[in-house]
Design a protein around this motif. Structure first.
Motif, PDB file in Angstrom:
ATOM      1  N   PRO A  92      91.548  55.698  54.579  1.00  0.00           N
ATOM      2  CA  PRO A  92      90.220  55.672  55.184  1.00  0.00           C
ATOM      3  C   PRO A  92      89.129  55.621  54.110  1.00  0.00           C
ATOM      4  N   GLY A  93      88.100  54.814  54.379  1.00  0.00           N
ATOM      5  CA  GLY A  93      86.994  54.709  53.438  1.00  0.00           C
ATOM      6  C   GLY A  93      86.631  53.293  53.069  1.00  0.00           C
ATOM      7  N   ALA A  94      87.384  52.299  53.585  1.00  0.00           N
ATOM      8  CA  ALA A  94      87.066  50.903  53.296  1.00  0.00           C
ATOM      9  C   ALA A  94      86.012  50.399  54.287  1.00  0.00           C
ATOM     10  N   SER A  95      85.283  49.368  53.870  1.00  0.00           N
ATOM     11  CA  SER A  95      84.206  48.816  54.687  1.00  0.00           C
ATOM     12  C   SER A  95      84.736  47.800  55.685  1.00  0.00           C
ATOM     13  N   GLY A  96      84.342  47.954  56.940  1.00  0.00           N
ATOM     14  CA  GLY A  96      84.694  46.957  57.950  1.00  0.00           C
ATOM     15  C   GLY A  96      83.738  45.783  57.939  1.00  0.00           C
ATOM     16  N   VAL A  97      82.457  46.047  57.679  1.00  0.00           N
ATOM     17  CA  VAL A  97      81.444  44.986  57.654  1.00  0.00           C
ATOM     18  C   VAL A  97      81.712  44.019  56.505  1.00  0.00           C
ATOM     19  N   GLN A  98      82.148  44.552  55.355  1.00  0.00           N
ATOM     20  CA  GLN A  98      82.456  43.691  54.212  1.00  0.00           C
ATOM     21  C   GLN A  98      83.628  42.760  54.513  1.00  0.00           C
ATOM     22  N   ASN A  99      84.381  43.060  55.560  1.00  0.00           N
ATOM     23  CA  ASN A  99      85.515  42.233  55.968  1.00  0.00           C
ATOM     24  C   ASN A  99      85.079  41.038  56.814  1.00  0.00           C
ATOM     25  N   ILE A 100      83.778  40.759  56.833  1.00  0.00           N
ATOM     26  CA  ILE A 100      83.214  39.717  57.700  1.00  0.00           C
ATOM     27  C   ILE A 100      83.819  38.345  57.424  1.00  0.00           C
ATOM     28  N   CYS A 130      79.807  59.545  48.146  1.00  0.00           N
ATOM     29  CA  CYS A 130      80.394  59.437  46.798  1.00  0.00           C
ATOM     30  C   CYS A 130      80.923  58.033  46.494  1.00  0.00           C
ATOM     31  N   PRO A 131      80.065  57.009  46.533  1.00  0.00           N
ATOM     32  CA  PRO A 131      80.537  55.637  46.311  1.00  0.00           C
ATOM     33  C   PRO A 131      81.067  55.376  44.905  1.00  0.00           C
ATOM     34  N   ASP A 132      80.711  56.231  43.928  1.00  0.00           N
ATOM     35  CA  ASP A 132      81.153  56.009  42.542  1.00  0.00           C
ATOM     36  C   ASP A 132      82.449  56.739  42.191  1.00  0.00           C
ATOM     37  N   LEU A 133      83.027  57.451  43.156  1.00  0.00           N
ATOM     38  CA  LEU A 133      84.202  58.265  42.853  1.00  0.00           C
ATOM     39  C   LEU A 133      85.400  57.396  42.459  1.00  0.00           C
ATOM     40  N   GLY A 134      85.556  56.235  43.084  1.00  0.00           N
ATOM     41  CA  GLY A 134      86.661  55.338  42.738  1.00  0.00           C
ATOM     42  C   GLY A 134      86.584  54.880  41.291  1.00  0.00           C
ATOM     43  N   LYS A 135      85.363  54.568  40.823  1.00  0.00           N
ATOM     44  CA  LYS A 135      85.188  54.137  39.433  1.00  0.00           C
ATOM     45  C   LYS A 135      85.527  55.276  38.469  1.00  0.00           C
ATOM     46  N   MET A 348      86.968  51.382  47.504  1.00  0.00           N
ATOM     47  CA  MET A 348      86.493  51.977  48.755  1.00  0.00           C
ATOM     48  C   MET A 348      85.756  53.294  48.473  1.00  0.00           C
ATOM     49  N   ASP A 349      85.184  53.866  49.526  1.00  0.00           N
ATOM     50  CA  ASP A 349      84.391  55.088  49.388  1.00  0.00           C
ATOM     51  C   ASP A 349      85.298  56.320  49.460  1.00  0.00           C
ATOM     52  N   TYR A 350      85.595  56.865  48.296  1.00  0.00           N
ATOM     53  CA  TYR A 350      86.546  57.969  48.220  1.00  0.00           C
ATOM     54  C   TYR A 350      85.989  59.286  48.739  1.00  0.00           C
ATOM     55  N   GLY A 351      84.676  59.395  48.893  1.00  0.00           N
ATOM     56  CA  GLY A 351      84.129  60.584  49.542  1.00  0.00           C
ATOM     57  C   GLY A 351      84.621  60.672  50.975  1.00  0.00           C
ATOM     58  N   VAL A 352      84.597  59.538  51.680  1.00  0.00           N
ATOM     59  CA  VAL A 352      85.110  59.481  53.052  1.00  0.00           C
ATOM     60  C   VAL A 352      86.624  59.654  53.055  1.00  0.00           C
TER      61      VAL A 352
END
Length: 646
Positions: A92-100, A130-135, A348-352
């Motif tokens: 969980p944490g990936a963008s659905g909108v970016q999957n357009i 926390c969008p920068d957590l993956g980096k 993806m957003d690792y905070g989520v």
């Protein structure tokens, strides 16, 4: 009289406050600007962009309000009362909108509206957790340190993310599948759909099951792509799932004479590489935009997760034998190129990811069971630490939690009458075929389909698109459970000419870097002009002196070789990218060997031409013009060396 008026006013205010509170708990929808301002093809289409405002905690009237990003791709027939397909992304944490991009031309869009959303906390939604957590995790993996040090630093960064969220007033316990289901229910109502077709992918399949269980009347059909069957074993069995699929790859290569000839003893080499990397990690140079230090050190754990992630995609499965051998041969250039692909896995957003995982997943998976499962594979040395560390993170994340977390009761699914389609990939390392069969059996009208020769989310293929389109648009039609039988078989990549520069050229072309390439384009145009001009003049015998004839012949032949070589290189890149883009991280198939030969001939001819020009410079007329064409050739050589082609 004034007493009654006061009472009426008080009652009106009370009713107004209550209705406002109730209204806020239902959510609201607002138009917004496009999420893709630079994508002209999308901005010319009938796509609506909205924010769904909902309470962060649906059970708390005083809760913060959060915004969920939504994109609605209207159906191509412009039907006003069309059905809708809502997509729930995984992670969980990936963008659905970016999957357009996967939905823009999907056959389902002919008759159905497509609704994409970034589940709370992800992508374009607000707040983003926390969008920068993956980096930061990538930076930890890049270091030359022990598994324990990796784990401790990962825990530290995850807990720092948690504290930051708490400091911002984020209710971290409100990010889970139940909340997402409530968001979806509100969104459906506000968009005016009585029910809709639900499509969940990967972890989104679990969220889709929770949503279906909570709001069965919302569901017209349910499509589950790479499904979670039991949240309580999602982690505990992932070592067995990984090894089973990897063993399938080893066996397939062994039974393929060409593959076995080029990559002999593949399974043995894999486990030997784990042992070697334990003792001698490989440090490679990488782009400083990816890793601040400019270096990435592969140890055995990085190797294991790299191969495990490669199993997620069919085209990556096809390069696994080559990849394993590149690790064994310690090919630093090729492995350096791999880091960019590796980094995208942490996008993806690792905070989520941790809010959801620690709210509902890891607490329901027992660490001793994970250890017991991993211990079956002694040569693997403890499973995959990237996943194992999540147990420790969630243990610390939930340290002061008062409420016991139990698995969500999905027992109502057995009474659901809606048609259910379950996809499973034959080579999926995280949600295997057995999961799909188990999930389909939960429902009255569940059908499981195996994506032969495919891996994770086989529904997002041409065949998968056709299957789900037929399933949703014509539910009376019998489902073709053998639809994937004719899928192209996995063909392991063989005979690759290793060249680290190929990947760098590809990066310049996709997307097209006009700033970098404009001098090269000018040089190629000048070369074409001079080829045309001198060929005509030489055919008309406009030059009397031998030196003028020879230098122009050399210049024309050299320029022709250079243009053929560089155009051939670009065409080869395009052709290979269409077949399997991941090959370019290593080089080109050997049937494109002629490209390197032509470029080598070009360099030799240029050296001869330059030498002749220097020795005969006083006898040559129009020296400045000749120098211009030579400079254009030299510029092409500079690009070839900049790209590390030579």
């Amino acid at each position: 009289m004034s007493f009654y008026i006061k009472n009426i006013i008080v009652m009106v205010l009370f009713v107004f406050c209550c209705s406002t509170s109730i209204q806020s708990q239902k959510g609201s929808l607002q138009e917004t600007e496009t999420f893709f301002p630079n994508a002209e093809v999308l901005n010319e289409d009938t796509i609506a962009y909205k924010f769904l405002s909902v309470p962060e905690n649906w059970n708390d009237p005083k809760s913060n309000t959060i915004k969920i990003a939504v994109s609605i791709l209207k159906n191509k027939f412009n039907k006003v009362n069309a059905d809708a397909v809502v997509f729930i992304q995984g992670g969980p944490g990936a963008s659905g909108v970016q999957n357009i991009g996967s939905w823009y031309r999907h056959p389902l869009r002919e008759k159905n509206d497509i609704v994409l959303l970034d589940i709370r906390g992800t992508g374009f939604s607000e707040p983003r957790l926390c969008p920068d957590l993956g980096k930061k995790f990538l930076g930890i993996l890049a270091k030359n340190q022990s598994e324990k040090e990796d784990e401790n630093q990962k825990i530290s960064e995850a807990l720092s993310c948690k504290q930051d969220l708490l400091n911002q007033g984020v209710d971290i316990e409100a990010y889970n599948s139940v909340s997402v289901s409530q968001d979806l229910h509100a969104l459906k109502k506000l968009l005016g759909y009585s029910n809709w077709h639900v499509y969940g992918a990967s972890y989104g399949t679990y969220m889709a099951q929770v949503y279906t269980n909570m709001y069965p009347k919302d569901i017209k059909t349910l499509s589950l792509d790479s499904s979670i069957s039991n949240i309580s074993t999602y982690y505990t069995k992932n070592t067995t799932n990984y090894v089973n699929i990897l063993s399938k790859v080893f066996k397939k290569c062994l039974n393929d004479p060409a593959c076995n000839d080029q990559y002999p003893n593949l399974e043995k080499v894999y486990y030997k590489t784990i042992a070697d990397l334990d003792e001698h990690p490989i440090t490679v140079k990488v782009d400083e935009n990816l890793i601040e230090s400019g270096e990435f050190t592969y140890n055995s754990e990085d190797f294991k997760i790299a191969i495990q992630q490669a199993l997620y995609h069919k085209k990556l499965v096809e390069v696994i034998p080559l990849l394993i051998y590149q690790f064994q041969d310690r090919n630093e250039d090729a492995l350096g190129n791999l880091v960019a692909a590796f980094s995208s896995l942490l996008g993806m957003d690792y905070g989520v990811y941790y809010c959801v995982s620690c709210n509902e997943t890891l607490p329901n998976n027992k660490f001793p069971e994970y250890q017991s499962d991993a211990s079956k594979y002694e040569q693997l040395k403890g499973g995959v630490s990237f996943y194992k560390s999540d147990f420790k993170i969630c243990e610390r994340w939930n340290l002061n939690r008062q409420v016991t977390i139990a698995p969500y009761d999905l027992s109502k699914l057995s009474s659901i009458s809606s048609p259910v389609l379950v996809f499973s990939g034959e080579y999926d390392p995280i949600t295997p075929v057995s999961n799909g069969n188990e999930v389909a059996q939960k429902f009255k009208n569940g059908d499981a389909i195996i994506g032969y020769n495919l891996s994770h989310v086989p529904g997002f293929t041409k065949t998968g698109n056709k299957v789900v389109e037929a399933f949703i648009n014509d539910q009376r039609k019998q489902l073709d459970v053998n639809a994937f039988k004719n899928e192209e078989k996995i063909e392991f990549v063989k005979g690759v000419i290793l060249n680290s520069g190929v990947s760098k050229v590809g990066s310049s072309l996709r997307p097209l870097n006009l700033v970098l390439l404009s001098p090269l384009l000018v040089a190629l145009l000048l070369m074409l002009f001079f080829i045309f001009t001198y060929t005509i003049k030489l055919s008309k015998k406009n030059y009397n002196a031998n030196s003028d004839k020879i230098i122009r012949v050399f210049s024309v032949v050299t320029s022709i070789a250079g243009i053929i070589g560089v155009v051939g290189l670009f065409l080869a890149l395009g052709k290979v990218a269409d077949q399997n883009y991941f090959i370019l991280a290593f080089g080109l198939p050997d049937n494109f060997n002629y490209v390197f030969s032509i470029l080598l001939v070009f360099i030799v001819l240029l050296m001869i031409t330059l030498l002749y020009f220097i020795t005969q410079i006083k006898k040559i007329k129009d020296r400045s013009v000749i120098f211009s064409i030579l400079f254009s050739n030299i510029l092409l050589v500079i690009y070839l060396f900049y790209w590390n082609i030579f």
